[in-house]
Design an enzyme around this catalytic site. Structure first.
Site, mmCIF file in Angstrom:
data_model
loop_
_atom_site.group_PDB
_atom_site.id
_atom_site.type_symbol
_atom_site.label_atom_id
_atom_site.label_comp_id
_atom_site.label_asym_id
_atom_site.label_seq_id
_atom_site.Cartn_x
_atom_site.Cartn_y
_atom_site.Cartn_z
ATOM 1 N N LYS A 35 0.851 -1.199 0.000
ATOM 2 C CA LYS A 35 0.000 0.000 0.000
ATOM 3 C C LYS A 35 0.887 1.251 0.000
ATOM 4 O O LYS A 35 2.092 1.155 0.260
ATOM 5 C CB LYS A 35 -0.910 -0.009 1.235
ATOM 6 C CG LYS A 35 -0.160 0.029 2.572
ATOM 7 C CD LYS A 35 -1.086 -0.230 3.749
ATOM 8 C CE LYS A 35 -0.311 -0.256 5.063
ATOM 9 N NZ LYS A 35 -1.152 -0.681 6.196
ATOM 10 N N TYR A 252 16.702 29.473 9.378
ATOM 11 C CA TYR A 252 15.491 30.174 9.818
ATOM 12 C C TYR A 252 15.404 30.227 11.336
ATOM 13 O O TYR A 252 15.692 29.252 12.020
ATOM 14 C CB TYR A 252 14.243 29.469 9.265
ATOM 15 C CG TYR A 252 14.044 29.707 7.790
ATOM 16 C CD1 TYR A 252 13.779 30.980 7.302
ATOM 17 C CD2 TYR A 252 14.116 28.657 6.893
ATOM 18 C CE1 TYR A 252 13.600 31.194 5.938
ATOM 19 C CE2 TYR A 252 13.934 28.864 5.528
ATOM 20 C CZ TYR A 252 13.674 30.143 5.069
ATOM 21 O OH TYR A 252 13.503 30.354 3.722
#
Ligand SMILES: *Cc1c(COP(=O)(O)O)cnc(C)c1O
Length: 357
Positions: A35, A252
């Site tokens: 899956k 950042y």
């Protein structure tokens, strides 16, 4: 030259891991769980490596259709069954097996006429309380399935919530045996953790997923100890370096501050590639074959690594984010997630390179 990031998928590793599942559950048929795009490794790539499995399990109908179109003849199981009547023609046409976990699905089946009989996996809720019928409903549902002309074979299944931790499978296994034990029908219970740890759960079909991709389902036992090989190696290169002075900050929000003069490397990999944005300073990473750590915030397209102990690493130095030499579990743990999420979030912009050995 192009951006140096890539995910290398090793077929020999995938095949080795299927062998480990086979040796762990020698008396069972294997339903390889592919899956979510083969846990990020590629649906057809995974199926191709697992052709020795007797079956495949997916979630999306379209994945099953793609597998049939590619010529795979194994049993293909839709793990959540169908969501509406409109899917049934394609399910019948492609001879797919379906999980039935809810009464609505049975009603749909009873109200439909199909040209073929469907193989049904009747899902029992033995304690996970996600999908499946409870004890009280079981015999009524089973009778209805047995009466239904649309139904071919019936397999009884359940799914474990705690096979990978110290709580284990005892309570759920007991509950399953109480409900299903007396039924002369094939049974399917085991995910990877149960395949590796609980032989009493193996029954007719095992459903390994994560172990096939070379990741350990257990926190306290490594993939290597289990004989599993990492199938995905996520790598890139240094594209710039910076020399920091004490008190200079990186990235950042200036999350990381240098305490001493140090060299840092900027790697062509960020959260838009699938690297976890929440990975903290100190997440393991390999540069030039040496273990080091990430520094500061992960950016969209870059991340920063500590080169204090690897002064010879310049632009072009190879970086392993996870895979061979750096267990994906180690990265996942520091990033507050699991290997399943890292694998399935690999972004399509990352070029995949197949290794066939
Ligand atoms: C995903 C899934 C599996 C495989 O689980 P792993 O932990 O990856 O081995 C097995 N059974 C069901 C029902 C699943 O949804």
């Amino acid at each position: 030259m192009t951006r140096p990031i890539q995910a290398r998928i090793s077929f020999p590793a995938l095949q080795n891991n299927l062998d480990v599942a086979r040796q762990s559950a020698p008396g069972s048929r294997i339903m390889a769980v592919i899956k979510a795009n083969g846990y990020g490794h590629g649906l057809l790539r995974a199926a191709g490596a697992f052709t020795g499995a007797e079956g495949f399990a997916v979630i999306d109908l379209n994945d099953a259709v793609v597998l049939r179109a590619a010529g795979f003849r194994q049993r293909i199981l839709l793990l959540n069954g169908f969501y509406g009547v409109d899917e049934l023609p394609a399910i019948a046409e492609n001879s797919l097996a379906v999980v039935i976990h809810h009464e609505e699905q049975l009603q749909i089946l009873e109200a439909t006429s199909l040209p073929v009989r469907l193989d049904v996996f009747l899902k029992l809720n033995t304690g996970m309380n996600r999908l499946g019928f409870k004890v009280e409903a079981f015999s009524g549902i089973l009778q209805r399935l047995k009466r239904n002309r649309q139904v071919g074979s019936i397999t009884l299944m359940t799914h474990f919530a705690c096979a990978d931790d110290e709580q284990g499978v005892d309570a759920q296994l007991q509950q399953f045996n109480k409900i299903a034990g007396g039924q002369n029908l094939p049974k399917s219970l085991a995910n990877s953790a149960a395949v590796l740890r609980y032989p009493e759960t193996h029954a007719d079909w095992v459903r390994p997923g994560i172990m096939l991709y070379g990741s350990s389902p257990f926190a306290e036992k490594s993939a290597k100890e289990l004989g599993l090989l990492p199938a995905m190696t996520f790598s890139s290169r240094i594209i710039a370096t910076q020399d920091l002075q004490p008190d200079e900050r990186v990235g950042y929000t200036g999350l990381f501050t240098a305490e001493k003069p140090m060299k840092v490397g900027i790697v062509a990999c960020g959260y838009a590639d699938g690297y976890p944005r929440h990975a903290r300073t100190g997440t393991p990473v390999i540069v030039n074959g040496k273990l080091t750590r990430t520094l500061g915030r992960i950016s969209m397209d870059t991340l920063c690594v500590d080169l204090s102990e690897i002064p010879d690493a310049g632009v072009g130095a190879p970086v392993t984010l996870w895979g061979e030499g750096l267990p994906v579990e180690d990265v996942a743990q520091v990033a507050g997630t699991v290997s399943y999420e890292l694998f399935t979030k690999l972004n399509p912009r990352v070029p995949v390179v197949e290794f066939h050995g």
